[in-house]
Design an enzyme around this catalytic site. Sequence first.
Site: not given
Length: 478
Positions: A32, A128, A182, A185-186, A189
Amino acid sequence: MSAQIGVTGLAVMGANLARNLARNGYTVALHNRSIEKTDALLEKYGHEGDFIRTESLQELVDSLEKPRRVLIMVKAGKPVDSVIDQLVPLLEPEDIIIDAGNSHYEDTRRREAALAEKGLFFVGVGVSGGEEGALLGPSIMPGGSRKSYESLGPMLEKISAKYKGEACCAWIGTDGAGHFVKMVHNGIEYADMQVIGEAYDVLRSAAGIEPAEQADIFTEWNKGTLSSFLIEITAEVLRHTDPRSDKPFVDILVDSAGQKGTGRWTVVSALELGSPTSGIAESVFARGLSSQREQRLLAQETLKGHESSVELPESFVEDVRLALYASKIVSYAQGMDMLGAAAKEYGWELKLDEIASLWRAGCIIRAELLDDVMKAYAGEDRPANLLLAPAFAEAIAEAVPAWRRVVATAVQLGIPVPVFSSSLAYYDGLRRKRLPAALTQGLRDLFGAHTYNRVDAEGTFHTQWSGDRSEIEAVDTH
């Protein structure tokens, strides 16, 4: 000790994916930008598996077995490009860079092409399931080359959600296919949450059913055809009482819904593809309208609604359930139609039955009806539109009268139901023998000589509106 995979970017999602990998037996190198997050993760969760602490990307790369796999979990956009630019000089041909964030699929296509020229694999992975899914098993949608999946796929399949023992992870297609799926998919959603909100609003504003009682209704609905994660948690939210005010929790929330962009991307992409995702679009616009609080406050004082009273039938709650179910089916139908359009545009061999199977567990839109979606596309006789699949055509036919009653009631009472009504309009638009687009074509030809086609003759035509109005055969200028 060498690691099978490295993770850079240890905010919640990155940290949880790293923990998921370690819990499943992989040695994970951690990195990080601020070493404090790495140390905090190791201090709290280091006992969960084998981790390697690194302080630089060079250390991260040096700690990995070959071919190296580096998973990036940073904010979409320029931060992803920045990490890639730092990684590329450190890697060797056939090493894999994985972007598991919510990147735009066009960015993923660009990055994949650029890194392929350097002999590196770039894999855009749709993930997801939120924070919990990342840790316990998300739905995973990887793109990139087939060869990269040979190395990466088994690892992703192992950490993914499982539905009746089947991994909710499969190779989607080349370059940006994973992130595109994806994104859609959203979009589904967004529409799913909006129609649930519209059902709640109609039940409360029209029928006077308070949140706690609605929680029981949604709990019951979750036992039938509406069974899904979102219906389940809707009951949970509606049942919750705010401890500070002792009011229903939903009543102390500001009625302005945020968004992070994937819904908007879906709508823009749908427009570019010519795919009519009207329900998804209306859900995005509904969030936009909810956020215009100053205008809404002014409008409450100025704009009149002229609502009329409505006598509700005894079956009203059941009517709302049927309208919700039909509208949900439409949102899935529009999403699947968009995936089909994208497959043609980008040369992806998207398997719609397999994509539906990936959404059955781990992800936000997991629902019982996905079994039927998967079955609809699994055979050789695939429907041109999901609504034409026998199981869904029959279900919506039964729901239509109730659907119309709910939309009509909402309109009479001044309750906005943009996705209920636009989804019904989409259904009617598909089944109507003639649409007013014929008039639109006439108007386009008159003001812009855009030409038209006839129902009784082959070819493209133009009427000479400024002359003698005779018809001539013309070159198609569409």
